[in-house]
Scaffold this motif. Structure first.
Motif, mmCIF file in Angstrom:
data_model
loop_
_atom_site.group_PDB
_atom_site.id
_atom_site.type_symbol
_atom_site.label_atom_id
_atom_site.label_comp_id
_atom_site.label_asym_id
_atom_site.label_seq_id
_atom_site.Cartn_x
_atom_site.Cartn_y
_atom_site.Cartn_z
ATOM 1 N N LYS A 85 45.776 40.190 47.432
ATOM 2 C CA LYS A 85 47.196 39.802 47.393
ATOM 3 C C LYS A 85 47.631 39.221 48.730
ATOM 4 N N LEU A 86 48.308 38.081 48.646
ATOM 5 C CA LEU A 86 48.897 37.432 49.809
ATOM 6 C C LEU A 86 50.306 37.947 50.038
ATOM 7 N N TYR A 87 50.744 37.873 51.291
ATOM 8 C CA TYR A 87 52.149 38.110 51.590
ATOM 9 C C TYR A 87 52.953 36.888 51.146
ATOM 10 N N ASP A 88 54.196 37.115 50.760
ATOM 11 C CA ASP A 88 55.061 36.020 50.338
ATOM 12 C C ASP A 88 55.131 34.941 51.417
ATOM 13 N N GLY A 89 55.112 33.705 50.967
ATOM 14 C CA GLY A 89 55.233 32.570 51.871
ATOM 15 C C GLY A 89 53.956 32.182 52.596
ATOM 16 N N MET A 90 52.833 32.797 52.260
ATOM 17 C CA MET A 90 51.600 32.549 52.997
ATOM 18 C C MET A 90 50.560 31.726 52.226
ATOM 19 N N ALA A 91 50.925 31.190 51.080
ATOM 20 C CA ALA A 91 49.963 30.446 50.255
ATOM 21 C C ALA A 91 49.407 29.225 50.989
ATOM 22 N N GLU A 92 50.287 28.436 51.599
ATOM 23 C CA GLU A 92 49.822 27.229 52.291
ATOM 24 C C GLU A 92 48.915 27.577 53.471
ATOM 25 N N GLU A 93 49.277 28.610 54.206
ATOM 26 C CA GLU A 93 48.457 29.021 55.355
ATOM 27 C C GLU A 93 47.099 29.536 54.893
ATOM 28 N N TYR A 94 47.074 30.295 53.803
ATOM 29 C CA TYR A 94 45.806 30.808 53.268
ATOM 30 C C TYR A 94 44.902 29.639 52.886
ATOM 31 N N GLU A 95 45.459 28.673 52.185
ATOM 32 C CA GLU A 95 44.667 27.512 51.764
ATOM 33 C C GLU A 95 44.187 26.722 52.985
ATOM 34 N N LYS A 96 45.057 26.526 53.966
ATOM 35 C CA LYS A 96 44.681 25.804 55.181
ATOM 36 C C LYS A 96 43.505 26.476 55.877
ATOM 37 N N ARG A 97 43.586 27.785 56.043
ATOM 38 C CA ARG A 97 42.507 28.504 56.731
ATOM 39 C C ARG A 97 41.195 28.402 55.971
ATOM 40 N N HIS A 98 41.250 28.418 54.656
ATOM 41 C CA HIS A 98 40.014 28.303 53.881
ATOM 42 C C HIS A 98 39.487 26.872 53.859
ATOM 43 N N ASN A 99 40.365 25.899 53.931
ATOM 44 C CA ASN A 99 39.906 24.507 54.025
ATOM 45 C C ASN A 99 39.204 24.244 55.350
ATOM 46 N N GLU A 100 39.494 25.086 56.338
ATOM 47 C CA GLU A 100 38.881 24.974 57.665
ATOM 48 C C GLU A 100 37.902 26.137 57.902
ATOM 49 N N LEU A 101 37.304 26.648 56.834
ATOM 50 C CA LEU A 101 36.399 27.794 56.935
ATOM 51 C C LEU A 101 35.317 27.541 57.995
ATOM 52 N N TRP A 102 35.157 28.500 58.871
ATOM 53 C CA TRP A 102 34.210 28.384 59.970
ATOM 54 C C TRP A 102 32.791 28.206 59.436
ATOM 55 N N PRO A 103 31.992 27.330 60.035
ATOM 56 C CA PRO A 103 30.602 27.152 59.600
ATOM 57 C C PRO A 103 29.804 28.454 59.624
ATOM 58 N N GLU A 104 30.083 29.306 60.615
ATOM 59 C CA GLU A 104 29.361 30.586 60.699
ATOM 60 C C GLU A 104 29.696 31.492 59.519
ATOM 61 N N MET A 105 30.915 31.390 59.017
ATOM 62 C CA MET A 105 31.312 32.195 57.857
ATOM 63 C C MET A 105 30.616 31.666 56.605
ATOM 64 N N LYS A 106 30.572 30.348 56.457
ATOM 65 C CA LYS A 106 29.842 29.757 55.331
ATOM 66 C C LYS A 106 28.388 30.199 55.358
ATOM 67 N N ASP A 107 27.768 30.149 56.544
ATOM 68 C CA ASP A 107 26.362 30.557 56.672
ATOM 69 C C ASP A 107 26.180 32.016 56.281
ATOM 70 N N MET A 108 27.092 32.887 56.727
ATOM 71 C CA MET A 108 26.971 34.317 56.407
ATOM 72 C C MET A 108 27.043 34.527 54.899
ATOM 73 N N ILE A 109 27.963 33.850 54.237
ATOM 74 C CA ILE A 109 28.091 33.990 52.779
ATOM 75 C C ILE A 109 26.782 33.606 52.100
ATOM 76 N N HIS A 110 26.221 32.469 52.490
ATOM 77 C CA HIS A 110 24.963 32.018 51.883
ATOM 78 C C HIS A 110 23.797 32.933 52.238
ATOM 79 N N GLU A 111 23.733 33.374 53.489
ATOM 80 C CA GLU A 111 22.646 34.262 53.925
ATOM 81 C C GLU A 111 22.675 35.604 53.201
ATOM 82 N N HIS A 112 23.832 36.007 52.720
ATOM 83 C CA HIS A 112 23.951 37.275 52.000
ATOM 84 C C HIS A 112 24.013 37.071 50.482
ATOM 85 N N GLY A 113 23.523 35.922 50.037
ATOM 86 C CA GLY A 113 23.322 35.684 48.610
ATOM 87 C C GLY A 113 24.509 35.158 47.848
ATOM 88 N N GLY A 114 25.575 34.733 48.521
ATOM 89 C CA GLY A 114 26.758 34.229 47.836
ATOM 90 C C GLY A 114 26.663 32.748 47.519
#
Length: 104
Positions: free
Chosen positions: A9-38
């Protein structure tokens, strides 16, 4: 392949910020997801309730769970804690969903 669904659950008014942060997902986070089978990871937002619905395909529950203890994952949790409901360790409050139907 394990099909995993969950909700958060997001806090009210945070939808755009949540999407922005995920559109700029850190490469290291992407690597961790893949390295752990995601794979094939998607998150959907119900704007009326601010509930996020996540879907990911994982290879192994144990391998996936180990990703939570990585430094990059903890850093991501800290980064996201100001815009969504979290536990005391800043992990998102997350509830697994029960799969009732799947079609390839």
């Amino acid at each position: 392949m394990i099909h995993k669904g969950f909700k958060m659950k997001l806090y009210d008014g945070m939808a755009e910020e949540y999407e922005k942060r995920h559109n700029e997902l850190w490469p290291e986070m992407k690597d961790m997801i893949h390295e752990h089978g995601g794979k094939n990871y998607s998150i959907f937002l119900d704007k009326e309730t601010m509930v996020l619905y996540g879907y990911i395909e994982i290879e192994d529950e144990e391998l996936w769970a180990k990703g939570a203890d990585t430094a990059i994952n903890r850093k991501w949790w800290d980064f996201m804690a100001d815009i969504m409901e979290t536990n005391p360790d800043n992990s998102p409050v997350s509830e697994d969903l029960h799969l009732v139907f799947h079609l390839d």
